[in-house]
Design a protein around this motif. Structure first.
Motif, PDB file in Angstrom:
ATOM      1  N   UNK A 172       0.836  -1.213   0.000  1.00 22.39           N
ATOM      2  CA  UNK A 172       0.000   0.000   0.000  1.00 22.39           C
ATOM      3  C   UNK A 172       0.866   1.257   0.000  1.00 22.39           C
ATOM      4  N   UNK A 173       0.234   2.344  -0.474  1.00 24.47           N
ATOM      5  CA  UNK A 173       0.801   3.672  -0.245  1.00 24.47           C
ATOM      6  C   UNK A 173      -0.184   4.360   0.691  1.00 24.47           C
ATOM      7  N   UNK A 174       0.308   4.767   1.865  1.00 24.15           N
ATOM      8  CA  UNK A 174      -0.601   5.329   2.866  1.00 24.15           C
ATOM      9  C   UNK A 174      -0.433   6.829   2.963  1.00 24.15           C
ATOM     10  N   UNK A 175      -1.563   7.505   3.113  1.00 22.22           N
ATOM     11  CA  UNK A 175      -1.518   8.960   3.226  1.00 22.22           C
ATOM     12  C   UNK A 175      -1.829   9.353   4.662  1.00 22.22           C
ATOM     13  N   UNK A 176      -1.450  10.564   5.024  1.00 19.42           N
ATOM     14  CA  UNK A 176      -1.641  11.034   6.401  1.00 19.42           C
ATOM     15  C   UNK A 176      -3.123  11.112   6.786  1.00 19.42           C
ATOM     16  N   UNK A 177      -4.007  11.325   5.775  1.00 19.73           N
ATOM     17  CA  UNK A 177      -5.437  11.407   6.119  1.00 19.73           C
ATOM     18  C   UNK A 177      -6.099  10.029   6.186  1.00 19.73           C
ATOM     19  N   UNK A 178      -5.284   8.982   6.279  1.00 17.46           N
ATOM     20  CA  UNK A 178      -5.815   7.649   6.573  1.00 17.46           C
ATOM     21  C   UNK A 178      -6.151   6.804   5.364  1.00 17.46           C
ATOM     22  N   UNK A 179      -5.882   7.278   4.145  1.00 11.70           N
ATOM     23  CA  UNK A 179      -6.170   6.440   2.978  1.00 11.70           C
ATOM     24  C   UNK A 179      -5.047   5.438   2.760  1.00 11.70           C
ATOM     25  N   UNK A 180      -5.410   4.259   2.315  1.00 14.89           N
ATOM     26  CA  UNK A 180      -4.395   3.255   1.980  1.00 14.89           C
ATOM     27  C   UNK A 180      -4.662   2.811   0.549  1.00 14.89           C
ATOM     28  N   UNK A 181      -3.794   3.214  -0.379  1.00 14.97           N
ATOM     29  CA  UNK A 181      -3.990   2.862  -1.787  1.00 14.97           C
ATOM     30  C   UNK A 181      -3.297   1.533  -2.050  1.00 14.97           C
ATOM     31  N   UNK A 182      -4.097   0.537  -2.376  1.00 14.99           N
ATOM     32  CA  UNK A 182      -3.512  -0.793  -2.603  1.00 14.99           C
ATOM     33  C   UNK A 182      -2.762  -0.819  -3.924  1.00 14.99           C
ATOM     34  N   UNK A 183      -1.652  -1.528  -3.920  1.00 16.23           N
ATOM     35  CA  UNK A 183      -0.860  -1.610  -5.153  1.00 16.23           C
ATOM     36  C   UNK A 183       0.121  -2.781  -5.030  1.00 16.23           C
ATOM     37  N   UNK A 184       0.716  -3.154  -6.146  1.00 16.83           N
ATOM     38  CA  UNK A 184       1.792  -4.159  -6.066  1.00 16.83           C
ATOM     39  C   UNK A 184       3.097  -3.587  -6.614  1.00 16.83           C
ATOM     40  N   UNK A 185       3.144  -2.284  -6.711  1.00 18.03           N
ATOM     41  CA  UNK A 185       4.385  -1.635  -7.141  1.00 18.03           C
ATOM     42  C   UNK A 185       4.205  -0.128  -7.147  1.00 18.03           C
ATOM     43  N   UNK A 186       5.312   0.594  -6.974  1.00 17.85           N
ATOM     44  CA  UNK A 186       5.254   2.059  -6.944  1.00 17.85           C
ATOM     45  C   UNK A 186       6.299   2.598  -7.919  1.00 17.85           C
ATOM     46  N   UNK A 187       5.904   3.610  -8.692  1.00 14.43           N
ATOM     47  CA  UNK A 187       6.867   4.293  -9.550  1.00 14.43           C
ATOM     48  C   UNK A 187       7.030   5.713  -9.005  1.00 14.43           C
ATOM     49  N   UNK A 188       8.265   6.084  -8.722  1.00 11.09           N
ATOM     50  CA  UNK A 188       8.537   7.429  -8.211  1.00 11.09           C
ATOM     51  C   UNK A 188       9.096   8.239  -9.368  1.00 11.09           C
ATOM     52  N   UNK A 189       8.385   9.314  -9.674  1.00 11.90           N
ATOM     53  CA  UNK A 189       8.718   9.990 -10.920  1.00 11.90           C
ATOM     54  C   UNK A 189       8.995  11.470 -10.746  1.00 11.90           C
ATOM     55  N   UNK A 190       9.827  11.952 -11.597  1.00 10.21           N
ATOM     56  CA  UNK A 190       9.748  13.328 -12.011  1.00 10.21           C
ATOM     57  C   UNK A 190      10.479  14.426 -11.291  1.00 10.21           C
ATOM     58  N   UNK A 191      10.940  14.278 -10.051  1.00  9.60           N
ATOM     59  CA  UNK A 191      11.669  15.420  -9.494  1.00  9.60           C
ATOM     60  C   UNK A 191      13.129  15.258  -9.853  1.00  9.60           C
ATOM     61  N   UNK A 192      13.640  16.244 -10.523  1.00  8.30           N
ATOM     62  CA  UNK A 192      15.001  16.112 -11.052  1.00  8.30           C
ATOM     63  C   UNK A 192      15.996  16.951 -10.256  1.00  8.30           C
ATOM     64  N   UNK A 193      17.192  16.437 -10.170  1.00 15.50           N
ATOM     65  CA  UNK A 193      18.271  17.114  -9.444  1.00 15.50           C
ATOM     66  C   UNK A 193      19.381  17.398 -10.463  1.00 15.50           C
ATOM     67  N   UNK A 194      19.777  18.672 -10.624  1.00 14.73           N
ATOM     68  CA  UNK A 194      20.801  18.971 -11.639  1.00 14.73           C
ATOM     69  C   UNK A 194      22.119  18.237 -11.370  1.00 14.73           C
ATOM     70  N   UNK A 195      22.746  17.782 -12.437  1.00 15.92           N
ATOM     71  CA  UNK A 195      24.077  17.169 -12.318  1.00 15.92           C
ATOM     72  C   UNK A 195      25.126  18.285 -12.254  1.00 15.92           C
ATOM     73  N   UNK A 196      25.148  18.988 -11.133  1.00 13.94           N
ATOM     74  CA  UNK A 196      26.028  20.169 -11.051  1.00 13.94           C
ATOM     75  C   UNK A 196      27.253  19.910 -10.177  1.00 13.94           C
ATOM     76  N   UNK A 197      27.527  18.629  -9.895  1.00 11.60           N
ATOM     77  CA  UNK A 197      28.635  18.293  -8.988  1.00 11.60           C
ATOM     78  C   UNK A 197      29.984  18.817  -9.481  1.00 11.60           C
ATOM     79  N   UNK A 198      30.206  18.694 -10.810  1.00 13.92           N
ATOM     80  CA  UNK A 198      31.501  19.132 -11.360  1.00 13.92           C
ATOM     81  C   UNK A 198      31.705  20.619 -11.103  1.00 13.92           C
ATOM     82  N   UNK A 199      30.645  21.391 -11.364  1.00 10.98           N
ATOM     83  CA  UNK A 199      30.724  22.847 -11.182  1.00 10.98           C
ATOM     84  C   UNK A 199      30.947  23.179  -9.711  1.00 10.98           C
TER      85      UNK A 199
END
Ligand SMILES: Cc1cc2nc3c(=O)[nH]c(=O)nc-3n(C[C@H](O)[C@H](O)[C@H](O)COP(=O)(O)OP(=O)(O)OC[C@H]3O[C@@H](n4cnc5c(N)ncnc54)[C@H](O)[C@@H]3O)c2cc1C
Length: 324
Positions: free
Chosen positions: A237-264
């Protein structure tokens, strides 16, 4: 030339994704040479090159100038043709491991060349971005059971290995990447995903959502509060603070990107932490003269064609700097 410097260029571009290719083409049109375009991968194209043409696949690279949607691989072939018309020296399988702010030198390692130091009058970071890990995103807590993936891992499983890792997905995130993942899961045999984000409405724009409706119609739910992923051996499940439990058999985490700025950052160029955003004046240049950044490394989420045109625009600033 310093005796330890093996090569000298007008401009060195780190990263041969759409932004790096855009800047190389723009510089060539501005009469600048020699230009070195370096990538650690074994082919040009950056992230879009991974989206190979596939029977029954979904093209997701919007090419506004041609009013077409292409597979990433097709978009890269188009960029390759443009690049081939220039004298850009492309160096693949070469990883830039450090840059020197004062001397404008880069150190790279490659199986063909070994370790080398190259010098340039101007250096451009076009190194792209990577997805934040689950821990870095902060919004997601709970256990770390099996079957929690980033979209790139999902893509490798679906496209690379023809393997469907989940049938009842929950997708955390709601931008173009999230919708593309939902659509790819659906055509591979999964049910429509439940999509959850802390934003009040999906981050992808209406045109993008309309496009993906052809393949998938995820159930959207906004959830400002943190969520937690639960399960022991597999995700349950993925559980939310307001008490919902979304049933699932897998989770995809998407979309927040972090710049590859280590060299700089390691070279002492200005980068804000913890977001790793390069601190730029005029949207493309560091306060240190001759240092530029383009594409996804400057932060935010941008489609591939936006990055290409950003590269073309930044090329004009580099030409101005070199010919001033
Ligand atoms: C998961 C995901 C899915 C996406 N899906 C889509 C989509 O469907 N449609 C769309 O239009 N856009 C999509 N995007 C966005 C698009 O891919 C990017 O906007 C675009 O690729 C960014 O171009 P770029 O040139 O800035 O970076 P990238 O394409 O990431 O290229 C950066 C290049 O720099 C190289 N590099 C980095 N560091 C070094 C180093 N130290 N030495 C040598 N080389 C280095 C990397 O190997 C890479 O080739 C997606 C992005 C992500 C993360």
């Amino acid at each position: 030339m310093n005796s330890s410097v093996e090569n000298k260029f007008k401009v060195v571009i780190v990263g041969a994704g759409p932004a790096g290719i855009g800047i190389a083409i723009g510089l060539a049109k501005g009469g600048i040479q020699p230009i070195a375009l370096i990538d650690r991968a074994d082919r040009i194209g950056g992230l879009p090159a991974k989206y190979v043409v596939k029977k029954k696949g979904i093209p997701t690279f919007m090419v506004w100038t041609r009013a077409r949607v292409l597979f990433g691989q097709q978009y890269v072939e188009f960029l390759q043709q443009e690049l081939d018309r220039t004298d850009t020296r492309v160096h693949l399988n070469a990883q830039v491991i450090s840059v020197n702010k004062a001397s404008k030198e880069i150190t790279l390692v490659s199986p063909d060349l070994g370790r080398q130091v190259w010098k340039a009058d101007s250096i451009v970071f076009a190194c792209g971005a990577r997805e934040r890990t689950i821990t870095e995103r902060g919004w997601i807590s709970g256990k770390r059971p099996a079957r929690v993936y980033h979209t790139m891992q999902l893509l490798d499983l679906l496209d690379g290995n023809a393997c469907l890792p989940m049938k009842h997905p929950v997708i955390l995130g709601s931008d173009l990447i999230a919708y593309s993942a939902a659509a790819k899961l659906r055509i591979a045999g999964a049910e429509d995903a439940t999509m959850l984000d802390k934003a009040p409405s999906p981050k992808s724009n209406p045109a993008e959502r309309l496009y993906f409706r052809w393949w998938c119609q995820p159930t959207w739910t906004s959830n400002k509060q943190p969520v937690s992923i639960q399960g022991s051996d597999g995700t349950k499940t993925v559980e939310t603070k307001d008490g919902r439990a979304l049933e699932c058999d897998g989770v995809v985490v998407s979309g927040e990107l972090l710049p590859n700025s280590e060299l700089a950052a390691a070279a002492g160029l200005e980068v804000s932490m913890p977001n790793r955003l390069p601190i730029l004046k005029g949207k493309s240049s560091f306060s240190e003269p001759g240092w530029f950044a383009t594409g996804n490394v400057i932060g935010g989420f941008h489609g591939a064609q936006w990055c290409y045109f950003h590269g073309r625009k930044v090329a004009k600033s580099v030409v101005d700097y070199l010919t001033r």
